[in-house]
Design an enzyme around this catalytic site. Structure first.
Site, PDB file in Angstrom:
ATOM      1  N   THR A   1      32.539  38.644  39.093  1.00  0.00           N
ATOM      2  CA  THR A   1      33.548  37.616  38.831  1.00  0.00           C
ATOM      3  C   THR A   1      32.823  36.407  38.251  1.00  0.00           C
ATOM      4  OG1 THR A   1      35.356  36.291  39.716  1.00  0.00           O
ATOM      5  CG2 THR A   1      33.583  36.846  41.265  1.00  0.00           C
ATOM      6  N   GLU A   2      33.345  35.919  37.120  1.00  0.00           N
ATOM      7  CA  GLU A   2      32.541  35.028  36.277  1.00  0.00           C
ATOM      8  C   GLU A   2      32.231  33.671  36.911  1.00  0.00           C
ATOM      9  OE1 GLU A   2      35.310  36.692  35.467  1.00  0.00           O
ATOM     10  OE2 GLU A   2      36.495  35.656  33.933  1.00  0.00           O
TER      11      GLU A   2
END
Lengths: 236, 215, 236, 215
Positions: free
Chosen positions: D48-49
Site C-alpha cells: 500500500t503506497e
C-alpha cells in the site's frame, strides 16, 4: 551541548512568518501534527504555501488552517476528500491555488530537495495532460519528464519517539512523508509523543537521523485527527 | 627555521572555529585529530560517509566490532545518539547541505578557493576519488588543514592549482603549521600567525599574494 | 508460499553467467559477502563487470575474484587500497577496465536504478576533469552534471538477519551500499548470518523490505575479510 | 438481461491470474476484494503506497491503530513479515518496477491499453491524481477490474479514451462482469466469457472491435 528541545509549541513555530512554504507530514489523518498545525492557526500566519499529500479532513488540522484563509497555495496529489469540503469550496471559488503533483513525483521531488538533487527524470505523467509544459526526453527508448526538487522553509512533523539530537521513530504508517520532509525543509519542527535520552533509541532503528531535525517539542498526548472528526470538532 | 604549530596544535586551532552542535566530517590524517581537541563546553557530531552519524572514539580491544568502521576503514565506536544508514542516505546528508563543516587535508589550495587533493595528475597514476568531490560540493564550510609547504619546500597555497581539481572555489579557511588563512573574494588573507612566525615568513612561503589581517 | 531460501551457496549463484554485471555490497571489509564471492571464484564465471566502492583487499574476496582474471571492468570510487596490489597491477598492465565514479554519485546512481529514475543532476564533479564529456546545465544559477542510473543483473549482499520474505537487517556500518544495491539489481542474492520466521523482525526496523530480495542462503558463521587478511590467507 | 459475474466473482477471477508470491497493489473498490479470494496454495504480498508492504486484513476493534491505514485511508493490519517505510521508498518500489501486479478500477480503457481513471475532464472538476499515474507507469502488470458498461449503458472498453489519460498503453488485462479481455497489439481479445454470456453480447457492449479467443 546539542539540545533541540524547546519548551512550548508556540515557541517552536514562532518564526514561521507570512509567505512561508511549509511541508506538513501525514497521509490523511495518520501522522498529521495536529498540535503544531493548530498552533499555526493560533499564530495567524498567512499567505502560506503548504505541501501535503491531501488537503485535510473535517474542520480540524490542515483543513482548518485552509478554512481559516491562511493558505495561499496547496501543493498536493489528492486534494479531494470525502471528509472535507473546505478546500473544494475555496478552490471552486478561485480563492486558493493548487499545484497538482502525482504522489510518487511529490515524494521524489521532496526527497531530491533533501538530497541536493535539483532535478530528475520520471516516467510518471508521460502521455497525460499533467506532462504538458514539462521538459521531456528519451533514455533507452522510453520517454521521461524532468521534475525539479521541492524545497520548503519549514517542515512540521509528528513523531513517536525523539531524543535531544533529533533522532526520530514513527508509529506504523504515520511515517509516510515525514522522513523526507524532514530532509527537505530548512527548518524541521517535530512534535514527539515521547522524549528519551540519547542512546535509548537503537542506532540501527533510527528512521530520521537527528541531522535533519531542528526543534523538538514534547506533545505527550497528541489528539488524533480521526478522533477529533469522530467527535464532530472544529478548530478553533 | 620556524617552529610554528604541531599537527595537534593545527587541529586544536581548527576546532576553535567549529560551533557547538556542528555536524562535522573529518578527512583522513591531521583532520582526524580534531576529535581530540573539542573545545570545552562544545559538542560536535561526527559524520562518516560509509553510514554513521555520531561516530565515537576508537574502540578498546573488547569493544571492537569488525563491522563498525569509518570512511578511512579504521575501527570506531558509535556514540550515544548515533544512527546507521545506507550510502545514498549518507551522501544525501553531504550533497543536501546538511553537514556544517568538513575538514580536509590537501595537496594544493588556491587563492580562489579551488582545492586539489585527489590526484597528482601524474601519468599512469590510478585515479581514486572516493567521496572527496561530493564533500567539497555539498558541505556548508570546507576547511583545510595542511602543512604550509610540501616536503620539498614548495608552497601548497598557490595562485592556481596545477593538479586536477577536487572542486572549484569551495575552501573558506586553511589551517597550516604557520598560520590560519582565510579565502576571500580578494584572495588569501591572514587570520592568525602561529607563535614565533612572522607575516613575512608566511608571505614568503605562500605561492600567491596574501593580505594582512582584516582590522 | 513465499520462501526465498535456497539450500546452498553454489545453487544461489548458479545462474550468474559470463558477462554479467554484478553489484557487490560492502565498504572495504565491512559488509563484504565473502562466501558468495568465493563461490563465484569456484564457479569460474568470467568477463564480469563488478560494482563496488573499492577493489578488494589482500588476496581474498573481491581482490581474489579480480586476481583470478574473472573481472573485465570495475565501477568504483576508490580503486586503490593499502592492502591490495591486485587491481593496481592489472590496471597498470592494461588488463582491467575502470569506470571511476565519485562515491556519492555511485550511491545515487545505484539508488536511482532501484527507484526507476533514469537520470538526475548533481553538483559533484562540476569544474573537475571527471565532469568532462558529461552533459551539464544550470538550475537556479548553479551548474550540475547529469548522471544516469546504474543497473545490474545481480547483487551479492551480506545481512545479519533475514526472513523467508527477504526482509533484512544489517550489522552497523556493514549496511553501506547493500540496501540500495538490493533495489538496483534484477536478482538480489543474500547471505545471512541468521534466518528467522516472518514476524520476528519488527516491521518498524526492517532496513531492506523483502520485495528487493530474491534469494537467501544461510551462512551462519561468515568469515570476515579482515580476519582472513590478518591470517595472511589467499583464495583459493 | 445478462447475469454475468458479481463483483466478488470478478475479483476471484482476477486473483486466478496472479502468481504465487506476487507483490500486489490493489486499487480502491472492487480490486480490494481480491484479498478475500487468494487461490489455495498461493501467497500474495500487498503493497500500500502510503508505506506498508505486507498489508493484512482489516483489524478487529481491539486491534485497530489509528496510525495504521492503507492508501484508501481504511484501517488495516500488518501481516507477519511486513515492513514500514517512507513515501519515497514506497514509490521506489512502484516506479522501480518491483511490484508485480496492480489491479485498478477505471472509467475507460482503450484497445491500445490506454487507461483513464483519474479525472472525467469535466470543466470545474477538482483534479486529484494520487498515485495512479505512478502505478500505471511503474508496475509490471496493470490489470483492470470494472463493470463492462457505465451505469448509463455506455461502453467502458473503447477505441480511444475520451477522458484524460492516466497512462498510455499500460493495461494488459481487463476483468468485467461479462468477460475477461486481454489487450494485444491487435486490440481487445476475449479470454473467457462469464457464465451465461455470449461473445455476441460482449462484442455488442464493447466500444471497439474484440477478437475471439486465441486458439
Amino acid at each position: 551541548m546539542i539540545d533541540k528541545q524547546v519548551s512550548s509549541i508556540p515557541e517552536a513555530i514562532a518564526d514561521i512568518s507570512d509567505g512561508a512554504t511549509v511541508m506538513i507530514g501525514g497521509f490523511g489523518a495518520s501522522g498529521s501534527p495536529i498540535e503544531l498545525i493548530h498552533a499555526l492557526i493560533d499564530q495567524g500566519t498567512r499567505d502560506l504555501t503548504v505541501i501535503n499529500n491531501n488537503t485535510g479532513n473535517g474542520e480540524v488540522g490542515l483543513a482548518a488552517l485552509i478554512g481559516n484563509g491562511q493558505v495561499r497555495k496547496m501543493i498536493c496529489s489528492f486534494p479531494k476528500s470525502s471528509q472535507s469540503k473546505v478546500f473544494p469550496e475555496l478552490y471552486s471559488a478561485g480563492k486558493i491555488e493548487l499545484e497538482l503533483v502525482p504522489q510518487g513525483t511529490l515524494a521524489e521531488r521532496i526527497r531530491a530537495a533533501g538530497a541536493g538533487i535539483p532535478a530528475f527524470y520520471t516516467p510518471t505523467t508521460v502521455g497525460t495532460v499533467l506532462a504538458e509544459g514539462k521538459e521531456s526526453r528519451e533514455f533507452d527508448g522510453r520517454r521521461y519528464v524532468m521534475e525539479p526538487w521541492l524545497q520548503a522553509d519549514f517542515a512540521l512533523i509528528k513523531s513517536e519517539v525523539a531524543d535531544r539530537h533529533g533522532n526520530l521513530l514513527y508509529n506504523k504508517t504515520a511515517r509516510n512523508f515525514s522522513p523526507i520532509m524532514a530532509m527537505a525543509a530548512t527548518t524541521t519542527i517535530v512534535q514527539s509523543k515521547r522524549l528519551v535520552a540519547p542512546g535509548e533509541i537503537n542506532p540501527e532503528h533510527v528512521v530520521t537521523p537527528g541531522i535533519f531535525v531542528d526543534r523538538i517539542v514534547e506533545v505527550a498526548q497528541p489528539v488524533h485527527e480521526d478522533t477529533l472528526i469522530g467527535q464532530g470538532r472544529a478548530y478553533p | 627555521m620556524s617552529i610554528g604549530w604541531t599537527r595537534e596544535q593545527m587541529a586544536a586551532r581548527a576546532a576553535q572555529d567549529i560551533a557547538d552542535g556542528a555536524y562535522v566530517n573529518l578527512g583522513i590524517g591531521i583532520p582526524e585529530l580534531i576529535a581530540q581537541f573539542v573545545p570545552e563546553g562544545r559538542e560536535f557530531v561526527y559524520h562518516t560517509e560509509n553510514g554513521l552519524l555520531g561516530m565515537g572514539p576508537p574502540p578498546s580491544e573488547d569493544e571492537k566490532d569488525l563491522d563498525l568502521m569509518n570512511a578511512g576503514k579504521k575501527y570506531v565506536t558509535a556514540a550515544a545518539g548515533a544512527s546507521y544508514f545506507h550510502h545514498a542516505d549518507s551522501f544525501s546528508m553531504i550533497r543536501g547541505g546538511h553537514i556544517d563543516v568538513c575538514v580536509l587535508g590537501t595537496m594544493q589550495v588556491a587563492e580562489n578557493g579551488d582545492i586539489a587533493n585527489w590526484s597528482t595528475g601524474a601519468p599512469g597514476a590510478i585515479p581514486a576519488v572516493g567521496g572527496a568531490m561530493d564533500l567539497v560540493q555539498g558541505v556548508k564550510q570546507i576547511y583545510v588543514i595542511t602543512q604550509h609547504e610540501t616536503k620539498h619546500g614548495e608552497p601548497k597555497l598557490v595562485e592556481r592549482c596545477s593538479m586536477p581539481l577536487t572542486g572549484p572555489g569551495v575552501v573558506s579557511r586553511i589551517y597550516t603549521d604557520l598560520a590560519v588563512v582565510e579565502v576571500t573574494p580578494d584572495g588569501f588573507r591572514l587570520v592568525e600567525l602561529a607563535p614565533g612566525i612572522s607575516f613575512d615568513e608566511v608571505e614568503q612561503k605562500t605561492g600567491a599574494p596574501i593580505l594582512p589581517p582584516a582590522r
